[in-house]
Design an enzyme around this catalytic site. Structure first.
Site, PDB file in Angstrom:
ATOM      1  N   HIS A  10      57.638  62.875  51.075  1.00 21.76           N
ATOM      2  CA  HIS A  10      56.516  62.199  50.419  1.00 21.76           C
ATOM      3  C   HIS A  10      55.173  62.649  50.995  1.00 21.76           C
ATOM      4  O   HIS A  10      54.889  62.407  52.168  1.00 21.76           O
ATOM      5  CB  HIS A  10      56.694  60.689  50.625  1.00 21.76           C
ATOM      6  CG  HIS A  10      55.672  59.855  49.940  1.00 21.76           C
ATOM      7  ND1 HIS A  10      54.965  58.867  50.573  1.00 21.76           N
ATOM      8  CD2 HIS A  10      55.250  59.856  48.648  1.00 21.76           C
ATOM      9  CE1 HIS A  10      54.153  58.279  49.706  1.00 21.76           C
ATOM     10  NE2 HIS A  10      54.309  58.858  48.543  1.00 21.76           N
ATOM     11  N   HIS A  51      45.705  62.731  47.868  1.00 19.27           N
ATOM     12  CA  HIS A  51      46.228  61.483  47.288  1.00 19.27           C
ATOM     13  C   HIS A  51      45.153  60.568  46.713  1.00 19.27           C
ATOM     14  O   HIS A  51      45.245  60.129  45.569  1.00 19.27           O
ATOM     15  CB  HIS A  51      47.037  60.709  48.334  1.00 19.27           C
ATOM     16  CG  HIS A  51      47.583  59.426  47.813  1.00 19.27           C
ATOM     17  ND1 HIS A  51      46.868  58.240  47.856  1.00 19.27           N
ATOM     18  CD2 HIS A  51      48.759  59.137  47.199  1.00 19.27           C
ATOM     19  CE1 HIS A  51      47.594  57.277  47.302  1.00 19.27           C
ATOM     20  NE2 HIS A  51      48.745  57.795  46.904  1.00 19.27           N
TER      21      HIS A  51
HETATM   22  O1  G3P Z   1      56.180  59.602  44.213  1.00 14.70           O
HETATM   23  C1  G3P Z   1      56.107  58.341  44.729  1.00 14.70           C
HETATM   24  C2  G3P Z   1      54.780  57.949  45.345  1.00 14.70           C
HETATM   25  O2  G3P Z   1      54.062  59.091  45.679  1.00 14.70           O
HETATM   26  C3  G3P Z   1      53.959  57.053  44.539  1.00 14.70           C
HETATM   27  O3  G3P Z   1      52.934  56.424  45.223  1.00 14.70           O
HETATM   28  O4  G3P Z   1      50.679  56.068  46.029  1.00 14.70           O
HETATM   29  O5  G3P Z   1      52.245  57.421  47.379  1.00 14.70           O
HETATM   30  O6  G3P Z   1      51.272  58.340  45.302  1.00 14.70           O
HETATM   31  P1  G3P Z   1      51.739  57.102  46.012  1.00 14.70           P
HETATM   32 CA    CA Z   2      52.285  60.441  45.184  1.00 11.29          CA
END
Ligand code: G3P
Ligand code: CA
Length: 248
Positions: A12, A54
Site C-alpha cells: 500500500h 496520495h
Molecule cells: O487501495 C486502497 C487504499 O489505497 C484506499 O485508501 O486513502 O489509502 O488511498 P487510501
Molecule cells: Ca490509495
C-alpha cells in the site's frame, strides 16, 4: 489442518509502513520483500504531469505547502517526500508516473493505480495515465482503482483490457457484487471493516474478486483468507509475505 489458498500481497503506497509512502524507495523495498503488487496514487500537476502522491495537498507528506494541482512538476519534484521521517531516510522526491513506469517495466510486479479523482477531478488523467502505460509496455501488468467510479468507467472506455476495482470505505455497498457486475468492474476494493459473510457471499455469486485494505494485522488477514479474498493491501507487505509463505 486448514486448507490454504493463495493470496496476493499488495504493498500500500509501496512499503509505506517502513519507508516514505509513494516514493521510489518505498516501491523498491516492496519488491525486495517480494510483494505481488504495488498500490499507488496518481494526480496531475498544474502543467498536466501525472505524479504519484496520495493527498491533494503536499503538506502532510512533504516539506512544502499547497495543492498538487497548483505546482509545476519542476517545483513539485524539489519537495522532500521523506520529510515526516525526521532524517531516518534520505531526501526522496515525488515521482512522476513515468519514472515509476520506467522502473516497473523492469521488475516482476503488478501495479494497482489509484486514480485520485474523488476530491479534485483531474481532467483527462485516465487518458494521460493509459498513454504512459502504453509507452512503457505495462498494459498487461496493471489494474485501476478509484473511489470515483466515474473515473473507472472512463478508464474502461479508454482501455477495456485493464481490470478495474471499485474502492469503497468502511460502510460498504449492500449489493456490491450486483453493482460491480452491472458496471463492468472486475474487482471490489473495500475496507476490511465493510465486509461480512453476507457481503462476501453476494460478491461470490456475481463472480467479483476482492482486494481489501488496509490489512496490517494478521487476525484480519486470517479472516480475509477464510473469505477467499484475492489480495490484501498492506502497509507492511513483508509481514504479510512471511505470514502467507509460512502456510506452505
Ligand atoms: O487501495 C486502497 C487504499 O489505497 C484506499 O485508501 O486513502 O489509502 O488511498 P487510501
Ligand atoms: Ca490509495
Amino acid at each position: 489442518m486448514k486448507e490454504r489458498k493463495e493470496m496476493k500481497v499488495v504493498a500500500h503506497r509501496g512499503y509505506s509502513g517502513c519507508y516514505p509512502e509513494n516514493t521510489m524507495l518505498s516501491f523498491q523495498n516492496a519488491v525486495k520483500q517480494h510483494c505481488d503488487e504495488i498500490e499507488l496514487d496518481v494526480q496531475l500537476t498544474k502543467d498536466g504531469k501525472v505524479v504519484v502522491i496520495h493527498d491533494e495537498k503536499v503538506d502532510r507528506t512533504t516539506d512544502g505547502t499547497g495543492n498538487v494541482r497548483d505546482f509545476l512538476f519542476k517545483d513539485l519534484e524539489k519537495l522532500n517526500a521523506s520529510n515526516v521521517w525526521n532524517g531516518k531516510h534520505p531526501f526522496q522526491h515525488i515521482p512522476s508516473f513515468e519514472e515509476y513506469c520506467e522502473w516497473a517495466a523492469t521488475v516482476p510486479v503488478v501495479t494497482n493505480i489509484e486514480l485520485k479523482t474523488g476530491i479534485v477531478y483531474y481532467e483527462d488523467i485516465e487518458q494521460k495515465t493509459v498513454d504512459i502505460l502504453e509507452k512503457y509496455g505495462l498494459m498487461k501488468k496493471v489494474m485501476f482503482s478509484s473511489f470515483n467510479h466515474c473515473s473507472l468507467i472512463t478508464a474502461k472506455r479508454i482501455a477495456p483490457s485493464i481490470p478495474v476495482g471499485a474502492l469503497i470505505g468502511d460502510t460498504g455497498i449492500v449489493n456490491a457484487g450486483f453493482y460491480c457486475e452491472k458496471y463492468g468492474f472486475e474487482y471490489y476494493h473495500p475496507s476490511y471493516k465493510a465486509l461480512n459473510d453476507v457481503a462476501v457471499a453476494e460478491l461470490k455469486v456475481h463472480g467479483i474478486e476482492l482486494n481489501v485494505w488496509t490489512v496490517n494485522g494478521m487476525a484480519e488477514l486470517e479472516m480475509l483468507h477464510d473469505w477467499g479474498v484475492r489480495g490484501v493491501i498492506s502497509n507492511y507487505p513483508s509481514v504479510c509475505r512471511h505470514y502467507i509463505d509460512g502456510w506452505k
